[in-house]
Design an enzyme around this catalytic site. Sequence first.
Site, PDB file in Angstrom:
ATOM      1  N   SER A   1      43.270  25.091  74.427  1.00  0.00           N
ATOM      2  CA  SER A   1      43.201  23.393  74.400  1.00  0.00           C
ATOM      3  C   SER A   1      42.506  22.619  75.734  1.00  0.00           C
ATOM      4  O   SER A   1      42.292  21.426  75.410  1.00  0.00           O
ATOM      5  CB  SER A   1      45.297  22.825  74.887  1.00  0.00           C
ATOM      6  OG  SER A   1      45.545  23.226  73.566  1.00  0.00           O
TER       7      SER A   1
ATOM      8  N   SER B   1      44.008  20.932  72.184  1.00  0.00           N
ATOM      9  CA  SER B   1      45.116  19.454  72.300  1.00  0.00           C
ATOM     10  C   SER B   1      44.893  18.014  72.791  1.00  0.00           C
ATOM     11  O   SER B   1      45.483  17.179  72.667  1.00  0.00           O
ATOM     12  CB  SER B   1      46.793  20.552  72.039  1.00  0.00           C
ATOM     13  OG  SER B   1      47.338  21.124  73.629  1.00  0.00           O
TER      14      SER B   1
ATOM     15  N   LYS C   1      47.294  14.462  80.029  1.00  0.00           N
ATOM     16  CA  LYS C   1      47.675  14.205  79.284  1.00  0.00           C
ATOM     17  C   LYS C   1      49.000  14.100  79.116  1.00  0.00           C
ATOM     18  O   LYS C   1      49.954  13.777  79.841  1.00  0.00           O
ATOM     19  CB  LYS C   1      47.579  15.707  78.889  1.00  0.00           C
ATOM     20  CG  LYS C   1      47.556  16.491  77.399  1.00  0.00           C
ATOM     21  CD  LYS C   1      47.106  17.675  77.482  1.00  0.00           C
ATOM     22  CE  LYS C   1      47.275  18.122  75.876  1.00  0.00           C
ATOM     23  NZ  LYS C   1      46.697  19.867  76.045  1.00  0.00           N
TER      24      LYS C   1
END
Length: 598
Positions: A176, A152, A78
């Site tokens: 997330s 996210s 990420k």
Amino acid sequence: MPVSTLSEWVTHYRQQPQQLVAAYQQLDADLSRDDNAWIYIASHDEIYAQLTTIFQAINSGEKQASDFALLGVPFAAKDNIDVAGMPTSAGCPAFTYQPGKDATVIARLKAAGAIVVGKTNLDQFATGLVGTRSPFGAVKNTFNPEYVSGGSSSGSASVVARGLVCFSLGTDTAGSGRVPAGFNNLVGLKPTKGWISTTGVVPACRLNDCVSVFALTVEDAETVVAVAGGYDPQDPYSRTNPQTAPARFSEKPRFAVPDTLEFFGDSQSQVAFVKTLGRLQQQGVELVSIDFSAFNQLAEQLYNGAWVAERTVAIGDIFKNQPEAMDPTVRGIVANGLNYTACDAWQAEYTRAELAQKINDQLREFDALLVPTSPTIHTLAEMAQHPVRYNSQFGTYTNFTNLADLCALALPGDFRNDGLPAGITLIAPAWHDQALSHFGKSWQQALNLQLGATGKTLSASNTAKASTNHVRVAVVGAHLREMPLNHQLTTRNAVFIEETRTADHYRLYALANTQPPKPGLVRHAEGQPIAVELWDIPLARFGEFVAEIPAPLGIGTLVLENGASVKGFICEPQALLDATDITAWGGWKAWLARHHSA
């Protein structure tokens, strides 16, 4: 890609590590820079530099291919996790910087042979559970592009679900690492806070941030966390595993379920979850309804209280100096942090502690809490109309987890009738990660769904790995199940593994003048296999257990009929002088049964 799971990849390339170069040439062709799940894709030179480090270690004789737990495994990170030489944006171009070194978690994975192939899209500054709050574009659901991917960690979930990498790293503060797993038919392992270092991770809420893992299988996620985890002196919130938690759930697992389940009118998600509940009961799981009010109250604290000010602090300068560079929804959420005082923050912590204690007290009677990963899902168009409301709905069963210091495992569940995934999540106290994974592996095997959106199914389960946090003990007498001293195991979180037998060079004796009656096991050239039970006891509790063992008994090393060595009960020879040889009965319970019936 030739394989879809980490375990398949490693098995294949350990035999032929020289084929890694060709595999990455194919991977480079498969990855598209027009795919907005990626913010950055590693160049050929960046990939080859990582492979060269592995080849040099093998060719020099410093290491063998088998020394690399993640030999050449491709993974994604990420884009709020630093990878040296690759830009970190946290989903905000104006924030972008070039890190000079890897985040601790990246460094550990690289050391194990894993290869970073790129950085993935996310809700800006990891603020959101939707996957739409990014200037790089909304990442679409892998099963229906009209729907959200979840966030996210949207890009991290997408690239694993499509089989572009074997696993990926996300972060999880409010869910997330779980919501995108649920929306994309993946495993999402959110470990205990502090197990994986957050050094080199752009913070969202430092007190609650966790690095999480997306994978196609629970086994793969467990393997990654085992490599990546461990104490990091550079991370002030890093923790050492106390080694007191059980290795697995009870023989008949007992799961808590919220007494009132909220699906916000989404009947398809509700039907899928109810179907999953039925499957679990068929597998012998006991489901018990519990008062969920404390969980709901704690979940509300994360965004509707002073805790939101943590995000304001984390984002810092760009919020003050370039607010126009931020996503409007993210900026609005972060701005709310300015409405709270230091006094509000302390009161929020007191409230958190009170609710967390109540939650952990409630869960003490259960193996885990079972919830829908998300109660509903929405289309991209719907999300645009109500971005905050629907985001809040997604976090109904996730927001409280880190505030209460719990670990969680998002698992694939029964699909909705419209073909969208509807995952489930198991949540347990801190450091119960291994127990979650053990159950998750059996659940995934039984469900036998496709892996992510790859169309492939789970291969035969591998042999369970030995736990470094537990001691396997063979018990032969009064500590067996339903025997009077069994509580000395169960009260220390020891769990039953299996019934088996020793090798054929042991004799068993009924000792004289012992209360409760006990047997003595001794090694003997003219012996036979003796029935035993294997239990895994947490390493930190093993000493307590041994301290309660009276003479003439003790703990030594026993050999099982399969050749494995485990710790087990042994007996001092002088105690056998007035003991009764009961070897012929083959075990303590068999002798007791015949003895009492005689």
